[in-house]
Design a protein around this motif. Structure first.
Motif, PDB file in Angstrom:
ATOM      1  N   THR A 129     -24.758  11.240 -24.823  1.00  0.00           N
ATOM      2  CA  THR A 129     -25.653  12.298 -24.368  1.00  0.00           C
ATOM      3  C   THR A 129     -24.988  13.658 -24.485  1.00  0.00           C
ATOM      4  N   HIS A 133     -30.306  15.218 -23.717  1.00  0.00           N
ATOM      5  CA  HIS A 133     -30.962  14.148 -24.454  1.00  0.00           C
ATOM      6  C   HIS A 133     -30.000  12.987 -24.646  1.00  0.00           C
ATOM      7  N   ILE A 145     -32.902  10.486 -31.219  1.00  0.00           N
ATOM      8  CA  ILE A 145     -32.841  11.366 -30.056  1.00  0.00           C
ATOM      9  C   ILE A 145     -33.933  10.918 -29.099  1.00  0.00           C
ATOM     10  N   ASP A 147     -35.764  11.085 -25.146  1.00  0.00           N
ATOM     11  CA  ASP A 147     -36.035  11.835 -23.925  1.00  0.00           C
ATOM     12  C   ASP A 147     -35.596  10.987 -22.734  1.00  0.00           C
TER      13      ASP A 147
END
Length: 255
Positions: A129, A133, A145, A147
């Motif tokens: 991370t 993200h 990537i 969320d």
């Protein structure tokens, strides 16, 4: 496989990128004990504390580790149907991928107890991370990537080295704006620009373990990169390795 290692470490590929990649070697700063039963899949620091996720069906764990002794301070075993993979801490949670189940697991960072799960397509390999993200690898030349609020995929990054796809991207670590990545079944670590996907450098990690450290049929490949931002120190290990190393990267003389 030897040809692949040579291509990665010595750059015997035609290049189409504007700047040639840099090549590095390493120096060992310190050595620490490492659990030889730990099939290392993920390795990271959070708040100065070392965490590790391990794999294999029926043996996968998430653990908090004492760096100086290598002792496991706390551990949670995964259900036997899961093959644990890469992991990372974000806020008050630890997120871990699993190999071929398409299931991500979310743990309480303090208790290491599983609190929720989420689904994703394909395989899970490495995870890191940037603080906002999640970046996940799946063994291909792509980084996903994700969320962290919804665990939905936002987009993918195509990773290249000398203008060609860089496959078998495995364990990941975010270090000062770039991603370090183990390349599975090699002794190479790639330095990846997360904006462009270009591997701007390659680290030659050969010779890290001495012959006396290798247990035939048990000691496996290099895998596991951890950066402690509190001390600006970098650590590496491997699957079932007896040691974990603090290292410095050094530019290689390419003349």
């Amino acid at each position: 496989m030897k040809a692949l290692i040579a291509l990665l470490l010595f750059g015997a590929m035609a290049t189409t990128q504007s700047a040639p990649p840099s090549f590095y070697t390493y120096e060992i700063v310190a050595e620490y004990p490492h659990d030889t039963d730990a099939f290392t899949q993920g390795l990271f620091f959070d708040g100065g504390v070392l965490y590790e996720s391990t794999g294999l069906y029926g043996q996968s764990t998430l653990r908090r580790v004492d760096l100086p002794s290598g002792d496991v301070i706390a551990s949670t075993k995964l259900p036997s149907r899961f093959f644990g993979e890469g992991s990372v801490a974000l806020n008050d949670k630890i997120i871990m991928l699993t190999y071929r189940r398409g299931v991500g697991l979310v743990f309480n960072k303090e208790t290491l107890k599983s609190e929720e799960a989420f689904d994703y397509e394909g395989e899970g390999w490495g995870l890191t991370t940037d603080g906002e993200h999640l970046f996940a690898s799946d063994g291909t030349d792509q980084l996903r990537i994700i969320d962290p609020a919804t665990y939905e995929e936002i987009r993918r990054i195509n990773v290249t080295f000398r203008g060609r796809p860089l496959k078998k991207i495995n364990e990941l670590e975010w270090v000062n704006g770039e991603i370090l990545a183990n390349i599975y079944q090699t002794n190479a670590i790639a330095r990846i620009d997360p904006e462009t996907g270009i591997a701007t450098g390659m680290v030659d990690m050969r010779g890290l373990l001495e012959e006396s450290d290798i247990r035939p049929g048990h000691t496996d490949v290099l895998n596991g990169i951890a950066y402690n931002p509190q001390t600006d120190k970098l650590y590496v290990t491997g699957k079932n390795w007896p040691k974990l190393f603090e290292i410095n990267l050094r530019p290689r003389d390419n003349r």
